[in-house]
Design an enzyme around this catalytic site. Structure first.
Site, PDB file in Angstrom:
ATOM      1  N   CYS A 100       0.395  -0.997  -0.018  1.00  0.00           N
ATOM      2  CA  CYS A 100       0.182  -0.083  -0.351  1.00  0.00           C
ATOM      3  C   CYS A 100       0.528   1.317  -0.185  1.00  0.00           C
ATOM      4  O   CYS A 100       2.338   1.124  -0.047  1.00  0.00           O
ATOM      5  CB  CYS A 100      -0.871  -0.133   1.277  1.00  0.00           C
ATOM      6  SG  CYS A 100      -1.641  -1.111   1.235  1.00  0.00           S
TER       7      CYS A 100
ATOM      8  N   ARG B 129       1.139   1.700  -5.849  1.00  0.00           N
ATOM      9  CA  ARG B 129       1.026   0.726  -4.273  1.00  0.00           C
ATOM     10  C   ARG B 129      -0.015  -0.103  -4.447  1.00  0.00           C
ATOM     11  O   ARG B 129       0.509  -0.867  -3.390  1.00  0.00           O
ATOM     12  CB  ARG B 129       2.192   1.679  -3.484  1.00  0.00           C
ATOM     13  CG  ARG B 129       3.197   2.504  -3.753  1.00  0.00           C
ATOM     14  CD  ARG B 129       3.753   3.087  -2.914  1.00  0.00           C
ATOM     15  NE  ARG B 129       4.346   2.189  -1.726  1.00  0.00           N
ATOM     16  CZ  ARG B 129       4.910   1.437  -1.363  1.00  0.00           C
ATOM     17  NH1 ARG B 129       6.040   1.930  -2.618  1.00  0.00           N
ATOM     18  NH2 ARG B 129       5.243   0.543  -0.838  1.00  0.00           N
TER      19      ARG B 129
ATOM     20  N   TRP C 283      -4.149  -2.143  -1.592  1.00  0.00           N
ATOM     21  CA  TRP C 283      -3.937  -3.080  -2.267  1.00  0.00           C
ATOM     22  C   TRP C 283      -4.324  -4.095  -1.127  1.00  0.00           C
ATOM     23  O   TRP C 283      -3.476  -4.206  -0.463  1.00  0.00           O
ATOM     24  CB  TRP C 283      -2.487  -4.281  -2.659  1.00  0.00           C
ATOM     25  CG  TRP C 283      -1.920  -4.959  -3.627  1.00  0.00           C
ATOM     26  CD1 TRP C 283      -3.182  -4.987  -4.940  1.00  0.00           C
ATOM     27  CD2 TRP C 283      -2.465  -5.814  -2.777  1.00  0.00           C
ATOM     28  NE1 TRP C 283      -2.447  -6.115  -5.322  1.00  0.00           N
ATOM     29  CE2 TRP C 283      -1.750  -7.005  -4.091  1.00  0.00           C
ATOM     30  CE3 TRP C 283      -1.494  -6.249  -1.979  1.00  0.00           C
ATOM     31  CZ2 TRP C 283      -2.060  -8.530  -4.372  1.00  0.00           C
ATOM     32  CZ3 TRP C 283      -1.616  -7.742  -1.592  1.00  0.00           C
ATOM     33  CH2 TRP C 283      -1.260  -8.903  -2.929  1.00  0.00           C
TER      34      TRP C 283
ATOM     35  N   ASN D 101       1.276   0.545   5.699  1.00  0.00           N
ATOM     36  CA  ASN D 101       1.555  -0.796   4.266  1.00  0.00           C
ATOM     37  C   ASN D 101       2.324  -1.905   5.130  1.00  0.00           C
ATOM     38  O   ASN D 101       2.860  -1.446   6.401  1.00  0.00           O
ATOM     39  CB  ASN D 101       2.245   0.121   4.264  1.00  0.00           C
ATOM     40  CG  ASN D 101       3.371  -0.266   3.093  1.00  0.00           C
ATOM     41  OD1 ASN D 101       2.452  -1.395   2.377  1.00  0.00           O
ATOM     42  ND2 ASN D 101       4.158  -0.006   2.905  1.00  0.00           N
ATOM     43  N   GLY D 102       1.864  -3.294   4.838  1.00  0.00           N
ATOM     44  CA  GLY D 102       2.589  -3.995   6.081  1.00  0.00           C
ATOM     45  C   GLY D 102       1.112  -4.849   6.211  1.00  0.00           C
ATOM     46  O   GLY D 102      -0.189  -5.127   5.822  1.00  0.00           O
TER      47      GLY D 102
ATOM     48  N   GLU E 126       9.017 -14.715 -19.295  1.00  0.00           N
ATOM     49  CA  GLU E 126       8.494 -13.153 -18.848  1.00  0.00           C
ATOM     50  C   GLU E 126       6.668 -13.119 -19.928  1.00  0.00           C
ATOM     51  O   GLU E 126       6.678 -13.184 -19.861  1.00  0.00           O
ATOM     52  CB  GLU E 126       9.690 -12.697 -20.145  1.00  0.00           C
ATOM     53  CG  GLU E 126       9.200 -11.416 -19.229  1.00  0.00           C
ATOM     54  CD  GLU E 126       8.355 -10.505 -18.447  1.00  0.00           C
ATOM     55  OE1 GLU E 126       8.260  -9.602 -18.420  1.00  0.00           O
ATOM     56  OE2 GLU E 126       8.753 -11.242 -16.903  1.00  0.00           O
TER      57      GLU E 126
ATOM     58  N   LYS F 111       3.873 -12.104 -19.199  1.00  0.00           N
ATOM     59  CA  LYS F 111       3.110 -10.562 -19.386  1.00  0.00           C
ATOM     60  C   LYS F 111       1.556 -10.554 -19.769  1.00  0.00           C
ATOM     61  O   LYS F 111       0.739 -10.187 -19.351  1.00  0.00           O
ATOM     62  CB  LYS F 111       3.541  -9.713 -20.872  1.00  0.00           C
ATOM     63  CG  LYS F 111       5.478  -9.163 -20.421  1.00  0.00           C
ATOM     64  CD  LYS F 111       5.111  -7.999 -19.354  1.00  0.00           C
ATOM     65  CE  LYS F 111       5.875  -7.918 -18.420  1.00  0.00           C
ATOM     66  NZ  LYS F 111       5.770  -8.230 -17.667  1.00  0.00           N
TER      67      LYS F 111
ATOM     68  N   GLU G 178      -0.546 -11.807 -16.726  1.00  0.00           N
ATOM     69  CA  GLU G 178      -1.268 -10.276 -16.435  1.00  0.00           C
ATOM     70  C   GLU G 178      -1.712  -9.282 -16.355  1.00  0.00           C
ATOM     71  O   GLU G 178      -2.928  -9.154 -16.087  1.00  0.00           O
ATOM     72  CB  GLU G 178       0.463  -9.622 -16.063  1.00  0.00           C
ATOM     73  CG  GLU G 178       1.258 -10.346 -14.927  1.00  0.00           C
ATOM     74  CD  GLU G 178       2.889  -9.276 -14.605  1.00  0.00           C
ATOM     75  OE1 GLU G 178       3.272  -8.552 -13.958  1.00  0.00           O
ATOM     76  OE2 GLU G 178       3.152  -8.885 -16.475  1.00  0.00           O
TER      77      GLU G 178
ATOM     78  N   HIS H 178       6.950 -34.633 -23.028  1.00  0.00           N
ATOM     79  CA  HIS H 178       6.313 -34.996 -21.408  1.00  0.00           C
ATOM     80  C   HIS H 178       5.581 -34.847 -21.031  1.00  0.00           C
ATOM     81  O   HIS H 178       5.330 -35.194 -20.244  1.00  0.00           O
ATOM     82  CB  HIS H 178       7.568 -34.798 -21.118  1.00  0.00           C
ATOM     83  CG  HIS H 178       9.098 -35.510 -21.869  1.00  0.00           C
ATOM     84  ND1 HIS H 178       9.120 -36.611 -22.027  1.00  0.00           N
ATOM     85  CD2 HIS H 178      10.275 -35.042 -22.239  1.00  0.00           C
ATOM     86  CE1 HIS H 178      10.406 -36.419 -22.167  1.00  0.00           C
ATOM     87  NE2 HIS H 178      10.973 -35.625 -22.649  1.00  0.00           N
TER      88      HIS H 178
ATOM     89  N   LYS I 232       2.070  -2.111  -8.243  1.00  0.00           N
ATOM     90  CA  LYS I 232       3.630  -2.562  -9.201  1.00  0.00           C
ATOM     91  C   LYS I 232       4.320  -3.129  -7.477  1.00  0.00           C
ATOM     92  O   LYS I 232       5.291  -3.424  -7.963  1.00  0.00           O
ATOM     93  CB  LYS I 232       3.845  -0.859  -9.426  1.00  0.00           C
ATOM     94  CG  LYS I 232       5.281  -0.566  -9.547  1.00  0.00           C
ATOM     95  CD  LYS I 232       5.007  -1.145 -11.870  1.00  0.00           C
ATOM     96  CE  LYS I 232       6.275  -0.771 -12.136  1.00  0.00           C
ATOM     97  NZ  LYS I 232       6.548  -1.987 -13.322  1.00  0.00           N
TER      98      LYS I 232
END
Length: 596
Positions: A2, A27, A74, A98-99, A468, A472, A475, A491, A591
């Protein structure tokens, strides 16, 4: 995860904190809220779900009070709703956090407290209130002894108008004094000015007024250099697209910073070659996109420096019991410089006496302070949640590090170094032409956007690129995407291939060409569609049904990773755009991941 912002001054504090909070929205954006003293020295609280802009529209246009705190969330504990939005109150205490408070359930039972919200934060407020006897610093100090977890708090006490109290444990917090007044923020880049700022050490408690910042404990001084906030999208439809298009400049700026007279030179960061003495193994530790940058670069260290490399997911590093030894170098990669899992791994290695080096994009961060040895990327701010220019810059710095280590270990002479740098710069030069492939990639995305499942394949370094690419797409498009080492298709995963199922393949190394093409043929023979990204000098079949070839503007080799990265970013972007997704701020993501 946050963002918190606070201000105490002699003018309107409310508009100041809302402005600062808007710069912290990367955030978290599930909800937002603010608390401020009004002209009667009473605390007003406003909370809303959604973006900071919605909070700004709800809040009064002016406020005569001089102290305010604000929060963008968040969600970690409790659903996304107004009652769980911060600030949260208990008795005489109003705070933002925040935490994560790990023992909030036990504290709730001890206090016999019935919360209004579903959050751990409200219990922290209740604990501080239960210990408050008129001395805020003493109440906070007592509370800290009973709180387990991570936190950065900004706290208002109803009987202390014009004052903010703050403290931290693991979570980031910065303070700044200016002629306007005193500021606090999760991220110093949100401050309105450059110059010196303060970082309270863990468990330090600070009292913030318009005229001074008093600390009970230790603080350190850092410097916020000239800011490049790159305000706005500057005509681009999304920040992500803007940041993709910024890569030619960002990557070149990052690489050329460490090239001096034709050599890789880290002296400006005070990184000595002795750091590499006796290194037999490297451990690269990171999360998400940064971990994929480590995975890509691991092949560079093997081929150039002759060092075995293991890339670790940071959240697994501690639990897996990875050994810390004297002949290893531990490299930590983080765009934000405050990723919680990466920080925890760094602290474990430091406690074990290991040699560390960090690669980060932000200055003045926790990882920078605790690492000691740091190489910086020069990307400028990255606003979109999905990382793009930070990824290519991280690969660029790791490429440079591999060259420097190879020279220090006697693996490269002057000519070899020159050739390796030339290969790197050729890769840098390929980024702008790769962006020019945008229309061709958009046409591919129109078909991929209709799929439910997408598979990304490659071998060796190309498998790292495939990882990656899948991330992407997941996301920002919300499609199911999976990366597979090409040789592993047969396999198990090939059972999922059927007519119309798309796969994306990467081919940038001649030594893997024939084997990758065998995997491509296996997909095609089962009716699947393959989008093959291959370097311009690679011999690949043309004109086959359900095989779409996109030529990357690069020669085969390590430098092709940059144009390949741009292609996967554009593919994800265009797919998400055609699906109408919120590209810059996808659901459930933030982010900067500052909670474990």
């Amino acid at each position: 995860m946050c963002g918190i912002f606070g201000f105490v001054g002699k003018h309107d504090a409310l508009s100041t904190v809302l402005s600062g909070l808007s710069r912290l929205e990367y955030r978290g954006y599930d909800s937002a809220g603010t608390a401020f003293f009004d002209e009667n020295d009473a605390i007003n609280v406003i909370r809303t779900t959604g973006r900071v802009q919605r909070l700004t529209e709800t809040a009064p246009k002016t406020n005569a009070g001089g102290a305010a705190i604000a929060h963008t969330r968040w969600a970690t504990h409790g659903s996304v709703c107004e009652r769980n939005a911060h600030p949260l109150s208990a008795g005489r205490v109003v705070l933002v956090h925040n935490g994560i408070i790990e023992n909030f359930r036990e504290l709730r039972e001890e206090l016999h407290y019935t919360p209004i919200s579903e959050t751990d934060t409200e219990i922290a407020a209740a604990l501080i209130d239960s210990l408050y006897d008129g001395d805020p610093m003493e109440a906070i100090a007592k509370a800290q002894k009973r709180l387990h977890g991570s936190y950065a708090f900004a706290i208002l006490f109803r009987d202390k108008p014009g004052v903010i109290y703050a403290t931290r444990c693991e979570s980031p917090l910065a303070l700044m004094r200016t002629e306007q007044g005193s500021f606090l923020s999760s991220d110093p880049s949100a401050f309105p000015a450059c110059g010196e700022y303060l970082v309270p050490q863990e468990h330090t408690i600070v009292e913030i007024t318009a005229d001074a910042i008093h600390a009970r404990g230790e603080v350190k001084t850092a410097v916020l250099n000239k800011l490049d906030r790159s305000e706005g999208r500057q005509g681009y439809a999304h920040y992500m697209l803007k940041e993709i298009y910024e890569q030619p400049q960002a990557l070149r700026r990052t690489v050329e910073r460490y090239l001096v007279d034709g050599h890789v030179d880290f002296s400006q960061e005070n990184i000595p070659d002795t750091l590499f003495d006796g290194i037999r193994h490297m451990h690269v530790v990171a999360c998400g996109t940064a971990m994929h940058a480590g995975l890509v670069s691991s092949h560079l260290f093997r081929s150039l420096a002759g060092v075995e490399v293991t890339a670790h997911i940071a959240s697994e590093f501690c639990d897996a019991g990875v050994l810390v030894d004297d002949d290893s170098l531990y490299v930590f990669i983080s765009q934000s410089g405050e990723t919680a899992d990466t920080l925890a791994a760094l602290r474990r290695v430091k406690a074990g006496g290991g040699r560390v080096l960090s690669v980060i994009n932000r200055r003045g961060t926790i990882i920078e302070r605790e690492s000691g040895n740091v190489l910086h990327t020069s990307c400028g701010p990255e606003i979109a949640v999905a990382s793009t220019k930070a990824f290519t810059a991280q690969v660029g710095v790791m490429y440079l590090l591999a060259i420097r280590m190879a020279c220090a270990r006697g693996r490269l002479d002057a000519q070899g170094e020159s050739e390796a740098i030339a290969s790197l710069l050729a890769g840098v030069d390929s980024v702008a032409p790769a962006i020019a492939l945008h229309p061709q990639i958009a046409a591919m995305a129109s078909r991929i956007s209709k799929a439910k499942d997408v598979f990304f394949i490659g071998r060796a370094a190309d498998y790292a690129i495939a990882c990656e690419g899948a991330l992407k797409l997941k996301e920002i498009s919300y499609l199911h995407a999976e990366s597979i080492a090409a040789g592993e298709l047969k396999h198990g995963t090939i059972s999922l291939i059927e007519p119309g199922v798309p796969s994306v393949a990467y081919l940038t190394r001649k030594q893997t060409c024939s084997r990758v093409l065998l995997s491509v043929q296996e997909i095609l023979s089962r009716g699947g569609t393959v989008y093959l990204f291959a370097t311009e000098d690679m011999e690949v079949p043309e004109g086959l049904d359900e095989l779409v070839v996109c030529r990357l503007p690069a020669k085969e080799g390590a430098g092709a990773a940059f144009s390949a990265a741009v292609s996967l970013q554009l593919l994800a972007y265009e797919t998400a755009k055609q699906l109408g997704m919120p590209i810059d701020m996808p659901r459930n993501l933030a982010k900067s991941v500052t909670v474990a």
